[in-house]
Write a protein that holds these residues in place. Sequence first.
Motif, PDB file in Angstrom:
ATOM      1  N   GLN A  38       0.839  -1.217   0.000  1.00  0.00           N
ATOM      2  CA  GLN A  38       0.000   0.000   0.000  1.00  0.00           C
ATOM      3  C   GLN A  38       0.869   1.261   0.000  1.00  0.00           C
ATOM      4  O   GLN A  38       0.628   2.185  -0.764  1.00  0.00           O
ATOM      5  CB  GLN A  38      -0.890   0.030   1.245  1.00  0.00           C
ATOM      6  N   ILE A  39       1.881   1.296   0.871  1.00  0.00           N
ATOM      7  CA  ILE A  39       2.708   2.523   0.907  1.00  0.00           C
ATOM      8  C   ILE A  39       3.515   2.658  -0.375  1.00  0.00           C
ATOM      9  O   ILE A  39       3.844   3.762  -0.787  1.00  0.00           O
ATOM     10  CB  ILE A  39       3.627   2.636   2.154  1.00  0.00           C
ATOM     11  N   GLU A  40       3.802   1.514  -1.022  1.00  0.00           N
ATOM     12  CA  GLU A  40       4.608   1.585  -2.248  1.00  0.00           C
ATOM     13  C   GLU A  40       3.774   1.911  -3.487  1.00  0.00           C
ATOM     14  O   GLU A  40       4.313   2.010  -4.586  1.00  0.00           O
ATOM     15  CB  GLU A  40       5.358   0.260  -2.462  1.00  0.00           C
ATOM     16  N   SER A  41       2.457   2.047  -3.321  1.00  0.00           N
ATOM     17  CA  SER A  41       1.631   2.325  -4.507  1.00  0.00           C
ATOM     18  C   SER A  41       0.729   3.547  -4.347  1.00  0.00           C
ATOM     19  O   SER A  41      -0.041   3.864  -5.246  1.00  0.00           O
ATOM     20  CB  SER A  41       0.790   1.085  -4.856  1.00  0.00           C
ATOM     21  N   THR A  42       0.819   4.240  -3.216  1.00  0.00           N
ATOM     22  CA  THR A  42      -0.020   5.435  -3.043  1.00  0.00           C
ATOM     23  C   THR A  42       0.557   6.598  -3.843  1.00  0.00           C
ATOM     24  O   THR A  42       1.715   6.982  -3.662  1.00  0.00           O
ATOM     25  CB  THR A  42      -0.116   5.814  -1.543  1.00  0.00           C
ATOM     26  N   ILE A  43      -0.273   7.147  -4.746  1.00  0.00           N
ATOM     27  CA  ILE A  43       0.196   8.209  -5.644  1.00  0.00           C
ATOM     28  C   ILE A  43       0.130   9.561  -4.927  1.00  0.00           C
ATOM     29  O   ILE A  43      -0.934   9.991  -4.495  1.00  0.00           O
ATOM     30  CB  ILE A  43      -0.682   8.278  -6.926  1.00  0.00           C
ATOM     31  N   ARG A  44       1.267  10.218  -4.841  1.00  0.00           N
ATOM     32  CA  ARG A  44       1.306  11.554  -4.222  1.00  0.00           C
ATOM     33  C   ARG A  44       2.217  12.488  -5.002  1.00  0.00           C
ATOM     34  O   ARG A  44       2.086  12.610  -6.205  1.00  0.00           O
ATOM     35  CB  ARG A  44       1.741  11.445  -2.767  1.00  0.00           C
ATOM     36  N   ALA A  45       3.173  13.094  -4.299  1.00  0.00           N
ATOM     37  CA  ALA A  45       3.973  14.168  -4.900  1.00  0.00           C
ATOM     38  C   ALA A  45       4.938  13.666  -5.975  1.00  0.00           C
ATOM     39  O   ALA A  45       5.120  12.459  -6.150  1.00  0.00           O
ATOM     40  CB  ALA A  45       4.751  14.859  -3.792  1.00  0.00           C
ATOM     41  N   GLY A  46       5.562  14.630  -6.682  1.00  0.00           N
ATOM     42  CA  GLY A  46       6.465  14.221  -7.749  1.00  0.00           C
ATOM     43  C   GLY A  46       7.721  15.051  -7.925  1.00  0.00           C
ATOM     44  O   GLY A  46       8.610  14.652  -8.662  1.00  0.00           O
ATOM     45  N   VAL A  47       7.802  16.209  -7.248  1.00  0.00           N
ATOM     46  CA  VAL A  47       8.942  17.093  -7.505  1.00  0.00           C
ATOM     47  C   VAL A  47       9.948  17.038  -6.351  1.00  0.00           C
ATOM     48  O   VAL A  47       9.592  17.298  -5.200  1.00  0.00           O
ATOM     49  CB  VAL A  47       8.457  18.554  -7.706  1.00  0.00           C
ATOM     50  N   VAL A  98      11.814  15.294 -11.412  1.00  0.00           N
ATOM     51  CA  VAL A  98      10.457  14.768 -11.305  1.00  0.00           C
ATOM     52  C   VAL A  98      10.579  13.246 -11.164  1.00  0.00           C
ATOM     53  O   VAL A  98      11.048  12.556 -12.074  1.00  0.00           O
ATOM     54  CB  VAL A  98       9.601  15.150 -12.532  1.00  0.00           C
ATOM     55  N   TYR A  99      10.234  12.761  -9.971  1.00  0.00           N
ATOM     56  CA  TYR A  99      10.363  11.341  -9.635  1.00  0.00           C
ATOM     57  C   TYR A  99       9.314  11.074  -8.557  1.00  0.00           C
ATOM     58  O   TYR A  99       9.312  11.733  -7.516  1.00  0.00           O
ATOM     59  CB  TYR A  99      11.783  11.073  -9.112  1.00  0.00           C
ATOM     60  N   ALA A 100       8.421  10.130  -8.815  1.00  0.00           N
ATOM     61  CA  ALA A 100       7.247   9.967  -7.947  1.00  0.00           C
ATOM     62  C   ALA A 100       7.615   9.578  -6.516  1.00  0.00           C
ATOM     63  O   ALA A 100       8.531   8.784  -6.284  1.00  0.00           O
ATOM     64  CB  ALA A 100       6.316   8.917  -8.542  1.00  0.00           C
ATOM     65  N   GLN A 101       6.844  10.139  -5.581  1.00  0.00           N
ATOM     66  CA  GLN A 101       7.071   9.852  -4.154  1.00  0.00           C
ATOM     67  C   GLN A 101       7.052   8.354  -3.852  1.00  0.00           C
ATOM     68  O   GLN A 101       7.859   7.875  -3.057  1.00  0.00           O
ATOM     69  CB  GLN A 101       5.994  10.575  -3.338  1.00  0.00           C
ATOM     70  N   ALA A 295       4.953  22.482  -4.694  1.00  0.00           N
ATOM     71  CA  ALA A 295       5.634  21.175  -4.658  1.00  0.00           C
ATOM     72  C   ALA A 295       6.579  21.050  -3.463  1.00  0.00           C
ATOM     73  O   ALA A 295       7.702  20.573  -3.580  1.00  0.00           O
ATOM     74  CB  ALA A 295       6.388  20.928  -5.969  1.00  0.00           C
ATOM     75  N   LYS A 296       6.129  21.486  -2.307  1.00  0.00           N
ATOM     76  CA  LYS A 296       7.018  21.547  -1.146  1.00  0.00           C
ATOM     77  C   LYS A 296       6.814  20.435  -0.114  1.00  0.00           C
ATOM     78  O   LYS A 296       7.694  20.214   0.729  1.00  0.00           O
ATOM     79  CB  LYS A 296       6.825  22.898  -0.406  1.00  0.00           C
ATOM     80  N   GLY A 297       5.662  19.761  -0.103  1.00  0.00           N
ATOM     81  CA  GLY A 297       5.317  18.858   1.007  1.00  0.00           C
ATOM     82  C   GLY A 297       6.378  17.817   1.306  1.00  0.00           C
ATOM     83  O   GLY A 297       6.904  17.728   2.419  1.00  0.00           O
ATOM     84  N   LEU A 298       6.736  17.064   0.302  1.00  0.00           N
ATOM     85  CA  LEU A 298       7.734  16.000   0.466  1.00  0.00           C
ATOM     86  C   LEU A 298       9.104  16.588   0.816  1.00  0.00           C
ATOM     87  O   LEU A 298       9.834  16.056   1.656  1.00  0.00           O
ATOM     88  CB  LEU A 298       7.795  15.220  -0.855  1.00  0.00           C
ATOM     89  N   ASN A 299       9.443  17.694   0.178  1.00  0.00           N
ATOM     90  CA  ASN A 299      10.756  18.303   0.404  1.00  0.00           C
ATOM     91  C   ASN A 299      10.903  18.857   1.820  1.00  0.00           C
ATOM     92  O   ASN A 299      11.975  18.817   2.413  1.00  0.00           O
ATOM     93  CB  ASN A 299      10.985  19.402  -0.642  1.00  0.00           C
ATOM     94  N   LEU A 300       9.799  19.360   2.366  1.00  0.00           N
ATOM     95  CA  LEU A 300       9.840  19.853   3.751  1.00  0.00           C
ATOM     96  C   LEU A 300      10.024  18.700   4.728  1.00  0.00           C
ATOM     97  O   LEU A 300      10.729  18.827   5.734  1.00  0.00           O
ATOM     98  CB  LEU A 300       8.526  20.552   4.095  1.00  0.00           C
TER      99      LEU A 300
END
Length: 390
Positions: A38-47, A98-101, A295-300
């Motif tokens: 599940q965690i490996e297939s949830t589509i979220r951020a990309g940048v 650009v690489y998917a979360q 596009a900041k969520g993952l980076n933060l």
Amino acid sequence: MRTQVGIVGAGPAGLLLSHLLHLNGIESVVLETRARDQIESTIRAGVLEQGTMDLLTESGVGDRMKAEGALHHGFELAFDGKRRRIDLKDLTGHAITVYAQHEVIKDLVAARVAAGGSVVFGVSDVSIHGIETTSPSLHYVHDGQPHVLDCDFIIGCDGSQGVSRTAIPQSLRRDYERVFPFGWFGILVEGGPTAEELIYARNDRGFALVSTRSPNVQRMYFQCDPKDSVDAWSDDRIWAEMHARVDSADGQQVVDGRIFQKNIVGMRSFVSATMQHGRLFLAGDAAHIVPPTGAKGLNLAVSDVRILKNALGEYYKTGKGELLAAYSETALKRIWRAEHFSYWMTRLMHRLDDASPFEQQLQLAELEHVTTSRTAAKSMAENYVGSVVV
Ligand code: FAD
Ligand code: DHB
């Protein structure tokens, strides 16, 4: 069971922290409610910002990102029938990938598994105890059995719906929030790319974003009512909307394809401070949310983890707790910078139903300014790539 650092949540924050601590000789256990697939297939951020790319590369988990991610040196802003490029490389010396979360997640899980790290999937009833003592613990249920994990520190990386944030007494915490009256409709498309770089489009019908995932899979979003239903949007209706919002006067058109995933996300800005109490520290979405426009969520989440890794590293090496004591204050500087940028870019690019005709003209004037003044473009670019000094 005992470990040095107990981590709640196997998102990018929890997994990366566990990996970096391991490289520093510090032991951790990660508890995750969901299953690995599940965690490996949830589509979220990309940048991924330059700093995120660098940290993944330096820590040995950047190979696939480099091989399969797409390095972008700029993006386009479309408005009022025009397309203007923000040249990130020229303005800042940096780029983004650009690489998917969920690909980052796969790489981190693989690294943890290869190193014999402990990530416990499918736990339930996680609760946090004793954070005001020097031996806090995590209680949880796994395979129907209750467990207790004693730790030196607990790190809450369990996202916005987790249990960690509320383990900090309400009297010590302040929540700052702004909920936006719109959301993003996201689609994944089988088909070729529309352009070489991302297109952020401001249109009277609403915002749209054309991103990518690979030469054959594209990611696109358009502003929608957050209460709307994906079932109300046929593929034809979606393409008509994307064309209306993005196609430019010079004939450049969005490239259609087969839509194989649709979802709607709400948008809000949120910060909960303090991010620490006693032996509990929060990282990533557990403490803050940004609207996705910048596009900041993952980076933060990654920037919190970098600070925590250094602070825990110092503690275990020297016994000194100064960096840990300063964690929340240090992290919040970058968080508030990103909150402001994400809020600003959201207001710049979206259709604001509360905006008067005067304010709509101001929006266009500001877009004209950031795409013609080098100083203004540089400020936007520095914030976007994450090189802005805080
Ligand atoms: P998360 O990724 O949320 O990870 C938290 C983990 O903790 C999850 O795996 C969860 O299952 C687990 N967990 C929760 N509760 C518990 C518990 N009690 N016990 C144990 N484990 C628990 N950002 C962008 O920049 N661009 C985007 O397009 C974008 N799209 C998004 C779409 C969605 C639907 C969401 C929710 C977020 C999106 N974001 C986007 C934000 C970005 O994905 C997040 O900022 C990022 O995932 C934060 O990482 P994290 O590790 O802090 O939290
Ligand atoms: C993507 C998401 C974002 O929030 C953004 O600003 C740019 C790209 C993406 O998912 O590709």
